[in-house]
Design a protein around this motif. Structure first.
Motif, PDB file in Angstrom:
ATOM      1  N   GLU A 320       0.952  -1.308   0.023  1.00 52.51           N
ATOM      2  CA  GLU A 320      -0.123  -0.227   0.025  1.00 52.51           C
ATOM      3  C   GLU A 320       0.818   1.384   0.024  1.00 52.51           C
ATOM      4  O   GLU A 320       0.490   2.429  -0.546  1.00 52.51           O
ATOM      5  CB  GLU A 320      -0.788  -0.027   1.281  1.00 52.51           C
ATOM      6  CG  GLU A 320      -1.687  -1.196   1.341  1.00 52.51           C
ATOM      7  CD  GLU A 320      -2.487  -1.152   2.794  1.00 52.51           C
ATOM      8  OE1 GLU A 320      -2.772  -0.071   3.230  1.00 52.51           O
ATOM      9  OE2 GLU A 320      -2.744  -2.192   3.378  1.00 52.51           O
ATOM     10  N   VAL A 321       2.022   1.124   0.551  1.00 51.40           N
ATOM     11  CA  VAL A 321       2.854   2.536   0.753  1.00 51.40           C
ATOM     12  C   VAL A 321       4.228   2.352   0.342  1.00 51.40           C
ATOM     13  O   VAL A 321       4.810   1.007   0.450  1.00 51.40           O
ATOM     14  CB  VAL A 321       2.831   3.014   2.318  1.00 51.40           C
ATOM     15  CG1 VAL A 321       1.245   3.438   2.711  1.00 51.40           C
ATOM     16  CG2 VAL A 321       3.218   1.843   3.192  1.00 51.40           C
ATOM     17  N   PRO A 322       4.836   3.357  -0.204  1.00 49.11           N
ATOM     18  CA  PRO A 322       6.528   3.026  -0.523  1.00 49.11           C
ATOM     19  C   PRO A 322       7.365   3.293   0.918  1.00 49.11           C
ATOM     20  O   PRO A 322       6.765   3.404   1.848  1.00 49.11           O
ATOM     21  CB  PRO A 322       6.521   4.303  -1.534  1.00 49.11           C
ATOM     22  CG  PRO A 322       5.744   5.496  -0.948  1.00 49.11           C
ATOM     23  CD  PRO A 322       4.418   4.680  -0.397  1.00 49.11           C
ATOM     24  N   ASN A 323       8.620   2.897   0.484  1.00 49.14           N
ATOM     25  CA  ASN A 323       9.629   3.172   1.639  1.00 49.14           C
ATOM     26  C   ASN A 323       9.291   2.349   2.790  1.00 49.14           C
ATOM     27  O   ASN A 323       9.391   2.946   3.917  1.00 49.14           O
ATOM     28  CB  ASN A 323       9.656   4.638   1.996  1.00 49.14           C
ATOM     29  CG  ASN A 323       9.929   5.380   0.800  1.00 49.14           C
ATOM     30  OD1 ASN A 323      10.744   5.137  -0.126  1.00 49.14           O
ATOM     31  ND2 ASN A 323       9.822   6.792   0.726  1.00 49.14           N
ATOM     32  N   GLU A 324       9.150   1.077   2.901  1.00 48.00           N
ATOM     33  CA  GLU A 324       8.817   0.148   3.881  1.00 48.00           C
ATOM     34  C   GLU A 324      10.063  -0.802   3.913  1.00 48.00           C
ATOM     35  O   GLU A 324      10.459  -1.385   3.017  1.00 48.00           O
ATOM     36  CB  GLU A 324       7.801  -0.479   3.901  1.00 48.00           C
ATOM     37  CG  GLU A 324       7.445  -1.394   4.779  1.00 48.00           C
ATOM     38  CD  GLU A 324       6.272  -2.152   5.357  1.00 48.00           C
ATOM     39  OE1 GLU A 324       5.070  -1.751   5.502  1.00 48.00           O
ATOM     40  OE2 GLU A 324       6.125  -3.306   4.867  1.00 48.00           O
ATOM     41  N   TRP A 325      10.871  -0.584   5.115  1.00 50.70           N
ATOM     42  CA  TRP A 325      12.066  -1.425   5.413  1.00 50.70           C
ATOM     43  C   TRP A 325      11.860  -2.224   6.576  1.00 50.70           C
ATOM     44  O   TRP A 325      10.887  -1.955   7.403  1.00 50.70           O
ATOM     45  CB  TRP A 325      13.196  -0.714   5.783  1.00 50.70           C
ATOM     46  CG  TRP A 325      13.644  -0.118   4.447  1.00 50.70           C
ATOM     47  CD1 TRP A 325      13.404  -0.353   3.161  1.00 50.70           C
ATOM     48  CD2 TRP A 325      15.013   1.135   4.351  1.00 50.70           C
ATOM     49  NE1 TRP A 325      14.159   0.535   2.263  1.00 50.70           N
ATOM     50  CE2 TRP A 325      15.018   1.422   3.120  1.00 50.70           C
ATOM     51  CE3 TRP A 325      15.883   1.577   5.058  1.00 50.70           C
ATOM     52  CZ2 TRP A 325      15.922   2.246   2.386  1.00 50.70           C
ATOM     53  CZ3 TRP A 325      16.970   2.398   4.753  1.00 50.70           C
ATOM     54  CH2 TRP A 325      16.887   2.757   3.349  1.00 50.70           C
ATOM     55  N   LYS A 326      12.359  -3.565   6.642  1.00 46.93           N
ATOM     56  CA  LYS A 326      12.279  -4.322   7.803  1.00 46.93           C
ATOM     57  C   LYS A 326      13.540  -4.033   8.683  1.00 46.93           C
ATOM     58  O   LYS A 326      14.375  -4.143   8.238  1.00 46.93           O
ATOM     59  CB  LYS A 326      12.028  -5.974   7.206  1.00 46.93           C
ATOM     60  CG  LYS A 326      11.750  -6.722   8.552  1.00 46.93           C
ATOM     61  CD  LYS A 326      11.539  -8.040   7.959  1.00 46.93           C
ATOM     62  CE  LYS A 326      11.053  -9.042   9.297  1.00 46.93           C
ATOM     63  NZ  LYS A 326      11.170 -10.565   8.914  1.00 46.93           N
ATOM     64  N   GLY A 327      13.158  -4.119  10.060  1.00 52.49           N
ATOM     65  CA  GLY A 327      14.057  -3.890  10.912  1.00 52.49           C
ATOM     66  C   GLY A 327      13.918  -4.479  12.460  1.00 52.49           C
ATOM     67  O   GLY A 327      12.763  -5.306  12.501  1.00 52.49           O
ATOM     68  N   THR A 328      14.863  -4.478  13.048  1.00 54.51           N
ATOM     69  CA  THR A 328      14.662  -4.791  14.513  1.00 54.51           C
ATOM     70  C   THR A 328      14.902  -3.505  15.635  1.00 54.51           C
ATOM     71  O   THR A 328      15.674  -2.810  15.540  1.00 54.51           O
ATOM     72  CB  THR A 328      15.755  -6.010  15.003  1.00 54.51           C
ATOM     73  OG1 THR A 328      15.232  -6.883  13.981  1.00 54.51           O
ATOM     74  CG2 THR A 328      15.420  -6.414  16.210  1.00 54.51           C
ATOM     75  N   VAL A 329      14.036  -3.424  16.555  1.00 59.21           N
ATOM     76  CA  VAL A 329      14.132  -2.392  17.610  1.00 59.21           C
ATOM     77  C   VAL A 329      15.489  -2.917  18.608  1.00 59.21           C
ATOM     78  O   VAL A 329      15.440  -3.981  18.958  1.00 59.21           O
ATOM     79  CB  VAL A 329      12.874  -2.536  18.571  1.00 59.21           C
ATOM     80  CG1 VAL A 329      13.020  -1.212  19.586  1.00 59.21           C
ATOM     81  CG2 VAL A 329      11.633  -2.060  17.565  1.00 59.21           C
ATOM     82  N   VAL A 330      16.469  -1.804  18.562  1.00 58.57           N
ATOM     83  CA  VAL A 330      17.442  -2.094  19.385  1.00 58.57           C
ATOM     84  C   VAL A 330      17.274  -1.304  20.616  1.00 58.57           C
ATOM     85  O   VAL A 330      18.163  -1.714  21.515  1.00 58.57           O
ATOM     86  CB  VAL A 330      18.862  -1.986  18.739  1.00 58.57           C
ATOM     87  CG1 VAL A 330      18.845  -2.764  17.566  1.00 58.57           C
ATOM     88  CG2 VAL A 330      18.971  -0.371  18.179  1.00 58.57           C
ATOM     89  N   MET A 370       8.557   5.440   5.660  1.00 56.20           N
ATOM     90  CA  MET A 370       8.840   6.889   5.662  1.00 56.20           C
ATOM     91  C   MET A 370       8.248   7.485   4.505  1.00 56.20           C
ATOM     92  O   MET A 370       8.473   6.948   3.367  1.00 56.20           O
ATOM     93  CB  MET A 370      10.299   6.889   5.317  1.00 56.20           C
ATOM     94  CG  MET A 370      11.350   6.367   6.620  1.00 56.20           C
ATOM     95  SD  MET A 370      12.912   5.740   6.153  1.00 56.20           S
ATOM     96  CE  MET A 370      12.672   4.251   5.548  1.00 56.20           C
ATOM     97  N   ASP A 371       7.413   8.500   4.699  1.00 58.72           N
ATOM     98  CA  ASP A 371       6.618   9.155   3.986  1.00 58.72           C
ATOM     99  C   ASP A 371       7.522   9.734   2.891  1.00 58.72           C
ATOM    100  O   ASP A 371       8.295  10.769   3.189  1.00 58.72           O
ATOM    101  CB  ASP A 371       5.575  10.056   4.674  1.00 58.72           C
ATOM    102  CG  ASP A 371       4.662  10.680   3.546  1.00 58.72           C
ATOM    103  OD1 ASP A 371       4.836  10.724   2.443  1.00 58.72           O
ATOM    104  OD2 ASP A 371       3.683  11.476   3.944  1.00 58.72           O
ATOM    105  N   PRO A 372       7.304   9.864   1.438  1.00 56.00           N
ATOM    106  CA  PRO A 372       8.053  10.492   0.606  1.00 56.00           C
ATOM    107  C   PRO A 372       8.217  11.965   0.643  1.00 56.00           C
ATOM    108  O   PRO A 372       9.167  12.782   0.269  1.00 56.00           O
ATOM    109  CB  PRO A 372       7.658  10.079  -0.765  1.00 56.00           C
ATOM    110  CG  PRO A 372       7.096   8.705  -0.510  1.00 56.00           C
ATOM    111  CD  PRO A 372       6.686   8.847   1.015  1.00 56.00           C
TER     112      PRO A 372
END
Length: 381
Positions: A320-330, A370-372
């Motif tokens: 649905e949206v651009p700029n989605e990355w997968k990560g881990t809360v540190v 992150m919204d472009p």
């Protein structure tokens, strides 16, 4: 109202940067390096920058406490300083410029009462310009009333609180009804809570009284809260000039982006451009963003992402949206009005600041979005 044109001020001495050889071979340090700006009537104009950038030297040059090498300083069409190559500079003495100034230390006279501190600038005027005792008393009480200090008129100045002393210093500067008010980091000696409350008090007074002011600070939050216009300085030069929101949201360099608030800085290369929409490549993947900056493909850039522009979620919405990355809360930190998470995404650590009701345990896998429209493209310095 105030016009500063090509203002330059140098000092003799050893320095690694901003060094220039004069005709006699002496090294000179350029604290202010040919800057120009205009301040409109009723405006709060802020000179912002780190220590040693030239902001206080600029303010002191306007006040007449420093003698510039060159340039023009003009207030309401009246030339206070003019120095050009090959001509003898002309300069109006500081005590004849009719400007008000509030110093970092307040410079309150400890042996005088509150009333006497405020009255003194009127009492020492030249005989022909000095008001009568009755008029002095009227002016002093009017200013003290504005500053909510009238009840303390007979109190020794040293018996005031820090916030009251700051208002006393401001009252003393205002009693002469200056055409221009100069403020040199007047809140820096106060504790954090008092400093925050006085920012809004100072902004209210400046707006209500319509005083044209030049304010010097190294505090980014103070500049954003108080200013009509901000000039960000570095090494004696103005790096960016604009409205607080414009500078915060659209910094023109990495220095400005990092100096104004907190930001995530990602190095990238421009892959494609279509109108204002860019696609850039980072080591952890592509990003789409909107920018009016004109940068050709294959150029190296920096993407500035404010923490409040980063959204995190345990569920994906990549379709649905651009700029989605997968990560881990540190890591995470409760800031009162917000919770800040630090998310490891590939080689990057990205800070996200959002609603305090959202608090995700470290070690949790999340999706960063992150919204472009909220990303800023910054050319490499």
């Amino acid at each position: 109202m105030l016009r500063v044109e090509n203002l330059a001020k140098s000092f003799e001495g050893e320095v690694r940067r901003r060094r220039a050889k004069t005709g006699n071979g002496t090294d000179r340090v350029f604290a202010v390096n040919g800057i120009s700006f205009d301040v409109r009537e009723g405006e709060m104009f802020t000179l912002l920058g780190p220590s040693g950038c030239g902001k206080t030297t600029t303010l002191r040059s306007i006040a007449g406490l420093e003698h510039p090498d060159a340039g023009v300083i003009e207030v309401d069409g009246r030339v206070l300083f003019e120095g050009r190559d090959g001509r003898k500079p002309r300069s109006v003495p500081a005590n004849e410029r009719g400007l008000g100034m509030v110093f970092q230390s307040y410079a309150i006279w400890p042996h005088m009462s509150v009333f006497a501190n405020v009255a003194f600038p009127l009492q020492v005027k030249r005989r022909g310009a000095r008001p009568s005792k009755t008029k002095i008393a009227d002016q002093v009480h009017r200013v003290l009333n504005t500053m909510e200090l009238d009840d303390f008129a007979s109190r020794p100045a040293t018996k005031l609180s820090g916030g009251q002393q700051q208002r006393l210093a401001l009252a003393r500067a205002l009693v002469v009804e200056p055409s221009l008010l100069l403020l040199d980091e007047p809140l820096s000696n106060l504790d954090a809570k008092l400093r925050e409350s006085l920012r809004y008090e100072l902004k209210r007074l400046q707006r209500d009284l319509g005083i044209t002011s030049v304010y010097v600070t190294h505090d980014q939050t103070e500049a954003l809260v108080l200013s009509t216009t901000v000039a960000v300085m570095k090494h004696g030069n103005i790096i960016q000039l604009g409205r607080p929101r414009e500078i915060y949201e659209n910094p023109n360099s990495r220095f400005v982006a990092e100096f104004i608030g907190t930001t995530n800085m990602l190095t990238a290369t421009v892959e494609a451009k279509a109108g204002d929409r860019y696609t850039v490549l980072t080591v952890d993947g592509p990003l789409a963003l909107d920018s009016a900056v004109d940068i050709a493909p294959n150029r190296d850039v920096v993407v500035s992402i404010r923490p409040e522009a980063v959204e995190i979620d345990v569920d994906s919405r990549a379709s649905e949206v651009p700029n989605e990355w997968k990560g881990t809360v540190v890591n995470r930190a409760f800031l009162g009005e917000a919770v800040e998470h630090v998310i490891r995404v590939g080689e990057h650590e990205i800070r996200a600041r959002g609603n305090p009701s959202v608090s995700i345990q470290p070690g949790t896998d999340v999706f960063v979005r992150m919204d472009p429209a909220k990303l800023t493209l910054v050319p490499v310095d």
